[in-house]
Design a protein around this motif. Structure first.
Motif, PDB file in Angstrom:
ATOM      1  N   UNK A   1       1.298 -15.860  -9.114  1.00  0.00           N
ATOM      2  CA  UNK A   1       1.973 -14.733  -8.469  1.00  0.00           C
ATOM      3  C   UNK A   1       1.109 -13.491  -8.557  1.00  0.00           C
ATOM      4  N   UNK A   2       1.635 -12.376  -8.070  1.00  0.00           N
ATOM      5  CA  UNK A   2       0.906 -11.119  -8.177  1.00  0.00           C
ATOM      6  C   UNK A   2       1.464 -10.081  -7.226  1.00  0.00           C
ATOM      7  N   UNK A   3       0.835  -8.897  -7.257  1.00  0.00           N
ATOM      8  CA  UNK A   3       1.219  -7.833  -6.343  1.00  0.00           C
ATOM      9  C   UNK A   3       0.362  -7.974  -5.080  1.00  0.00           C
ATOM     10  N   UNK A   4       0.980  -7.918  -3.923  1.00  0.00           N
ATOM     11  CA  UNK A   4       0.273  -8.169  -2.662  1.00  0.00           C
ATOM     12  C   UNK A   4      -0.929  -7.222  -2.533  1.00  0.00           C
ATOM     13  N   UNK A   5      -2.092  -7.789  -2.265  1.00  0.00           N
ATOM     14  CA  UNK A   5      -3.341  -7.035  -2.171  1.00  0.00           C
ATOM     15  C   UNK A   5      -3.276  -6.060  -0.978  1.00  0.00           C
ATOM     16  N   UNK A   6      -3.736  -4.812  -1.196  1.00  0.00           N
ATOM     17  CA  UNK A   6      -3.698  -3.834  -0.087  1.00  0.00           C
ATOM     18  C   UNK A   6      -4.384  -4.345   1.183  1.00  0.00           C
ATOM     19  N   UNK A   7      -5.465  -5.098   1.041  1.00  0.00           N
ATOM     20  CA  UNK A   7      -6.144  -5.635   2.231  1.00  0.00           C
ATOM     21  C   UNK A   7      -5.230  -6.551   3.034  1.00  0.00           C
ATOM     22  N   UNK A   8      -4.425  -7.318   2.313  1.00  0.00           N
ATOM     23  CA  UNK A   8      -3.512  -8.252   2.989  1.00  0.00           C
ATOM     24  C   UNK A   8      -2.444  -7.465   3.746  1.00  0.00           C
ATOM     25  N   UNK A   9      -1.924  -6.430   3.097  1.00  0.00           N
ATOM     26  CA  UNK A   9      -0.937  -5.574   3.770  1.00  0.00           C
ATOM     27  C   UNK A   9      -1.548  -4.993   5.046  1.00  0.00           C
ATOM     28  N   UNK A  10      -2.746  -4.430   4.907  1.00  0.00           N
ATOM     29  CA  UNK A  10      -3.408  -3.775   6.034  1.00  0.00           C
ATOM     30  C   UNK A  10      -3.607  -4.756   7.190  1.00  0.00           C
ATOM     31  N   UNK A  11      -4.134  -5.938   6.863  1.00  0.00           N
ATOM     32  CA  UNK A  11      -4.418  -6.909   7.930  1.00  0.00           C
ATOM     33  C   UNK A  11      -3.160  -7.349   8.662  1.00  0.00           C
ATOM     34  N   UNK A  12      -2.006  -7.212   7.991  1.00  0.00           N
ATOM     35  CA  UNK A  12      -0.750  -7.580   8.663  1.00  0.00           C
ATOM     36  C   UNK A  12      -0.058  -6.361   9.253  1.00  0.00           C
ATOM     37  N   UNK A  13      -0.773  -5.249   9.301  1.00  0.00           N
ATOM     38  CA  UNK A  13      -0.211  -4.057   9.935  1.00  0.00           C
ATOM     39  C   UNK A  13       0.781  -3.286   9.078  1.00  0.00           C
ATOM     40  N   UNK A  14       0.688  -3.461   7.755  1.00  0.00           N
ATOM     41  CA  UNK A  14       1.606  -2.743   6.863  1.00  0.00           C
ATOM     42  C   UNK A  14       0.806  -1.688   6.102  1.00  0.00           C
ATOM     43  N   UNK A  15       1.302  -0.475   6.061  1.00  0.00           N
ATOM     44  CA  UNK A  15       0.568   0.627   5.430  1.00  0.00           C
ATOM     45  C   UNK A  15       0.678   0.542   3.909  1.00  0.00           C
ATOM     46  N   UNK A  16      -0.472   0.279   3.218  1.00  0.00           N
ATOM     47  CA  UNK A  16      -0.419   0.100   1.758  1.00  0.00           C
ATOM     48  C   UNK A  16      -0.122   1.399   1.014  1.00  0.00           C
ATOM     49  N   UNK A  17      -0.237   2.550   1.715  1.00  0.00           N
ATOM     50  CA  UNK A  17       0.116   3.805   1.047  1.00  0.00           C
ATOM     51  C   UNK A  17       1.623   4.012   1.012  1.00  0.00           C
ATOM     52  N   UNK A  18       2.342   3.290   1.852  1.00  0.00           N
ATOM     53  CA  UNK A  18       3.803   3.441   1.901  1.00  0.00           C
ATOM     54  C   UNK A  18       4.495   2.244   1.259  1.00  0.00           C
ATOM     55  N   UNK A  19       3.974   1.074   1.577  1.00  0.00           N
ATOM     56  CA  UNK A  19       4.657  -0.137   1.131  1.00  0.00           C
ATOM     57  C   UNK A  19       3.830  -0.931   0.134  1.00  0.00           C
ATOM     58  N   UNK A  20       4.528  -1.674  -0.694  1.00  0.00           N
ATOM     59  CA  UNK A  20       3.866  -2.586  -1.617  1.00  0.00           C
ATOM     60  C   UNK A  20       4.807  -3.738  -1.880  1.00  0.00           C
ATOM     61  N   UNK A  21       4.291  -4.744  -2.554  1.00  0.00           N
ATOM     62  CA  UNK A  21       5.191  -5.870  -2.784  1.00  0.00           C
ATOM     63  C   UNK A  21       4.630  -6.870  -3.767  1.00  0.00           C
ATOM     64  N   UNK A  22       5.458  -7.868  -4.068  1.00  0.00           N
ATOM     65  CA  UNK A  22       4.986  -8.979  -4.896  1.00  0.00           C
ATOM     66  C   UNK A  22       5.113 -10.285  -4.141  1.00  0.00           C
ATOM     67  N   UNK A  23       4.322 -11.256  -4.569  1.00  0.00           N
ATOM     68  CA  UNK A  23       4.375 -12.593  -3.967  1.00  0.00           C
ATOM     69  C   UNK A  23       4.232 -13.615  -5.072  1.00  0.00           C
ATOM     70  N   UNK A  24       4.818 -14.754  -4.848  1.00  0.00           N
ATOM     71  CA  UNK A  24       4.596 -15.864  -5.788  1.00  0.00           C
ATOM     72  C   UNK A  24       4.555 -17.164  -5.007  1.00  0.00           C
ATOM     73  N   UNK A  25       3.911 -18.158  -5.604  1.00  0.00           N
ATOM     74  CA  UNK A  25       3.868 -19.488  -4.994  1.00  0.00           C
ATOM     75  C   UNK A  25       4.137 -20.505  -6.082  1.00  0.00           C
ATOM     76  N   UNK A  26       5.194 -21.259  -5.907  1.00  0.00           N
ATOM     77  CA  UNK A  26       5.504 -22.249  -6.944  1.00  0.00           C
ATOM     78  C   UNK A  26       5.523 -23.658  -6.352  1.00  0.00           C
ATOM     79  N   UNK A  27       5.345 -24.636  -7.209  1.00  0.00           N
ATOM     80  CA  UNK A  27       5.267 -26.020  -6.754  1.00  0.00           C
ATOM     81  C   UNK A  27       6.474 -26.835  -7.202  1.00  0.00           C
TER      82      UNK A  27
END
Ligand code: PHE
Length: 339
Positions: free
Chosen positions: A281-307
């Motif tokens: 898991x982790x906090x969504x990388x600013x580059x990933x936010x940017x590439x998806x059109x989300x402003x990293x200065x305004x928004x942030x988030x977490x993600x996880x991947x489980x099996x």
């Protein structure tokens, strides 16, 4: 002829007999057909009278035959119903009932849990564009981390997804953040070019989780993972986060849970220092936010991947992942939820 025919019909007592009479009286070589055929030799005055009469006789005989036939059929049916009887109190033949596969059970439980917390469920495609599987997750071409996920390519730019993370990018691209945060999970199959053994399978499952909004913190991530672990493995569990690395999260963590008593016999998988690793898991990388059109200065988030495969192994003390895919009923029925 009419009276004789009607008598014969009245006296017949089986279906074959009725049919014979029909052929004899009304068939191509029968008397009625003959009369009708002889019409052309008659005078213009006689023709309509004879025709009318012949038709009347034919219709009457036909009706009598029909009636006889249905009354005989009715009688046959009645006799049959009388001679047969059904004992409705006899026990029925048992029908074998299927069950969701143990991995599907884990996925269903997770989906229920997250729906209860207001997440949406997004099911992606197993055939994915390389761009979404890698580039948009901050893994440019020749990024060394691509080696960690040896890939089945279909064309140079289309592949079998190696993870459910591409759904992060796809969901962020389409989400309308003015309406509130994005909260989603995405369960599904993923593929990697691994040689199958006790802990590797070329096809397995993941459940991706993603929350992106205005004030999302790492504490939210930890709390969410605690809910997941306690829901699946038991409410006494603790979760700890260890630093790790994924290209699409920063910081990245691996989550461990405290050992628990799987199947009441102590878990074979849970040896060592009292913690088991369960997911990344982790906090969504600013580059990933940017590439998806989300402003990293305004928004942030977490993600996880489980099996779910790994979760099922941990939960039930299964030591070989291949057991899940070999369809041995003796193995699979152990996880039946009946009764
Ligand atoms: N996609 C990663 C993997 O397959 C897991 C992960 C998902 C890690 C989301 C961090 C965030 O290994």
């Amino acid at each position: 002829l009419r009276q004789q025919g009607l008598n014969e019909i009245a006296n017949s007592d089986d279906l074959k007999n009725v049919n014979d009479i029909r052929v004899k009286l009304l068939g191509k070589k029968g008397p009625i057909t003959n009369v009708l055929r002889g019409m052309r030799d008659l005078s213009a005055e006689e023709r309509p009278k004879v025709g009318k009469f012949a038709n009347e006789v034919r219709d009457e005989l036909q009706q009598a035959l029909e009636d006889k036939k249905s009354s005989l059929e009715q009688a046959l049916m009645n006799a049959k119903l009388q001679s047969e009887s059904i004992d409705v109190t006899l026990p029925g033949t048992p029908v074998a009932q299927g069950q969701p596969h143990v991995i599907q059970q884990i996925i269903d439980q997770l989906v229920d849990l997250f729906i209860g917390m207001g997440y949406e469920v997004a099911v992606g495609d197993e055939v994915e564009q390389e761009e979404y599987n890698f580039e948009k997750l901050n893994l440019p071409k020749d990024h060394p981390a691509r080696d960690m996920q040896d890939t089945f390519y279909i064309t140079p730019s289309v592949l079998m997804r190696t993870q459910t993370s591409p759904m992060q990018a796809r969901m962020m691209e389409t989400h309308d953040f003015s309406k509130g945060p994005l909260k989603m999970i995405s369960p599904g199959k993923v593929y990697r070019r691994d040689t199958d053994d006790a802990t590797h399978s070329h096809q397995f499952h993941q459940v991706e989780g993603l929350v992106v909004g205005e004030h999302v913190t790492m504490a939210d991530l930890k709390g969410t993972l605690e809910v997941v672990a306690q829901n699946l493995f038991g409410d006494q569990l603790k979760v700890r986060l260890r630093p790790s690395y994924f290209p699409f999260t920063e910081p990245s963590v691996e989550a461990d849970v405290t050992c628990f008593n799987c199947l009441g016999k102590g878990c074979a998988i849970c040896k060592g220092n009292g913690w088991i690793e369960v997911l990344g898991a982790g906090m969504v990388h600013p580059n990933v936010l940017k590439m998806s059109g989300v402003d990293p200065d305004v928004y942030g988030g977490f993600a996880f991947g489980l099996g779910p495969d790994r979760f099922a192994m941990i939960k039930y003390g299964v030591e070989d992942i291949r057991d899940f895919y070999q369809n041995d009923m003796r193995f699979l029925t152990q996880f039946d939820q009946k009764g």
